[in-house]
Design a protein around this motif. Sequence first.
Motif, PDB file in Angstrom:
ATOM      1  N   GLN A   1      -5.491 -10.341  -0.946  1.00 41.17           N
ATOM      2  CA  GLN A   1      -5.340 -10.279   0.504  1.00 41.17           C
ATOM      3  C   GLN A   1      -4.273 -11.251   0.996  1.00 41.17           C
ATOM      4  O   GLN A   1      -3.562 -10.978   1.972  1.00 41.17           O
ATOM      5  N   HIS A   2      -4.090 -12.390   0.303  1.00 39.31           N
ATOM      6  CA  HIS A   2      -3.032 -13.321   0.671  1.00 39.31           C
ATOM      7  C   HIS A   2      -1.658 -12.708   0.392  1.00 39.31           C
ATOM      8  O   HIS A   2      -0.726 -12.874   1.190  1.00 39.31           O
ATOM      9  N   LEU A   3      -1.543 -12.030  -0.737  1.00 41.31           N
ATOM     10  CA  LEU A   3      -0.267 -11.386  -1.070  1.00 41.31           C
ATOM     11  C   LEU A   3       0.043 -10.266  -0.083  1.00 41.31           C
ATOM     12  O   LEU A   3       1.194 -10.089   0.318  1.00 41.31           O
ATOM     13  N   ALA A   4      -0.981  -9.531   0.308  1.00 45.28           N
ATOM     14  CA  ALA A   4      -0.782  -8.455   1.281  1.00 45.28           C
ATOM     15  C   ALA A   4      -0.277  -9.017   2.608  1.00 45.28           C
ATOM     16  O   ALA A   4       0.664  -8.477   3.210  1.00 45.28           O
TER      17      ALA A   4
ATOM     18  N   PRO B   1      -4.415  -5.403   3.769  1.00 49.51           N
ATOM     19  CA  PRO B   1      -4.964  -5.720   2.434  1.00 49.51           C
ATOM     20  C   PRO B   1      -5.462  -4.498   1.683  1.00 49.51           C
ATOM     21  O   PRO B   1      -5.358  -4.428   0.454  1.00 49.51           O
ATOM     22  N   GLY B   2      -6.004  -3.520   2.417  1.00 54.86           N
ATOM     23  CA  GLY B   2      -6.506  -2.333   1.738  1.00 54.86           C
ATOM     24  C   GLY B   2      -5.410  -1.503   1.094  1.00 54.86           C
ATOM     25  O   GLY B   2      -5.679  -0.720   0.168  1.00 54.86           O
ATOM     26  N   ASN B   3      -4.175  -1.656   1.566  1.00 55.46           N
ATOM     27  CA  ASN B   3      -3.068  -0.873   1.014  1.00 55.46           C
ATOM     28  C   ASN B   3      -2.400  -1.541  -0.181  1.00 55.46           C
ATOM     29  O   ASN B   3      -1.606  -0.915  -0.877  1.00 55.46           O
ATOM     30  N   PHE B   4      -2.711  -2.825  -0.387  1.00 51.45           N
ATOM     31  CA  PHE B   4      -2.036  -3.566  -1.452  1.00 51.45           C
ATOM     32  C   PHE B   4      -2.399  -3.001  -2.827  1.00 51.45           C
ATOM     33  O   PHE B   4      -1.522  -2.710  -3.646  1.00 51.45           O
TER      34      PHE B   4
END
Length: 267
Positions: free
Chosen positions: A139-142, A149-152
């Motif tokens: 989620q941090h990278l997203a 975050p759900g698309n990462f």
Amino acid sequence: MSRPHGYARYRLDGCRCYTCGWARSRYEENRTKALIAGTWEPWVDAEPVRVHVRYLQSCEMGLRAIAARAGVDRKRLQAVLNGRPERGTPPQKTMRPDTAAAVLAVEPTLENLAPNTPISPLGTRRRARALVAVGWPQQHLAVHLGMDPGNFGTMLNREHVLARRALAVRAMYDALWRADPADHGASLGGIARARAYAADRGWAPPGAWDDDALDNPEAHPDWTGQCGTVQGFWAHRYITAPACPPCRDAFNADGRKRSAQGPGKAG
């Protein structure tokens, strides 16, 4: 759009400004010197350029993008590839050396691709997974990428990724691979969960990758400094990490060799 001031504008548009006149005099001076030296080559074979343009197109570069990167008129490239059908002329056989050199210098790098060009996700996937392996929660990278975050995770499992996204992930990797996630707001629990998640899936950390291997389909991460050898297989055991495919292959090949040699013949 008018041509920039220079020799072409002097010859084709009749401009007689100082810049165009100077360019024309420089051209004539260089031509005279080359004629005296026997190196004058006003035209070169267009076939290498034609082959290179088709290669760039096979790498998803459009003709407009190729022309822009080379700094040449797109119609010149069209003439090299297909001729001028409206005039009934075949593909161009020769072209100016400087134009040929400019086109041949164009490479299908990420920076040269159109932003929405779909490309292999391999390098993007390896970089993102490597960051997770050293504790970066997904989620941090997203958030770093401006993504939901759900698309990462979905992005990492797609068959293709857009060139602009690949560039963004590459920049993120360069910025974060040596950074401590805790210094950027990640909790100790989140870091531990990210590392465990990556370890369960065998995702290699940045230290296992050379920069020039991340986008190479033939490359494998080197977890131990000896990967691809029997010693590497045992090194995996020492660091309590699952053996990578090259190490397993080396270990199995060594076992088959020893079996074929028979008892007491292994050296």
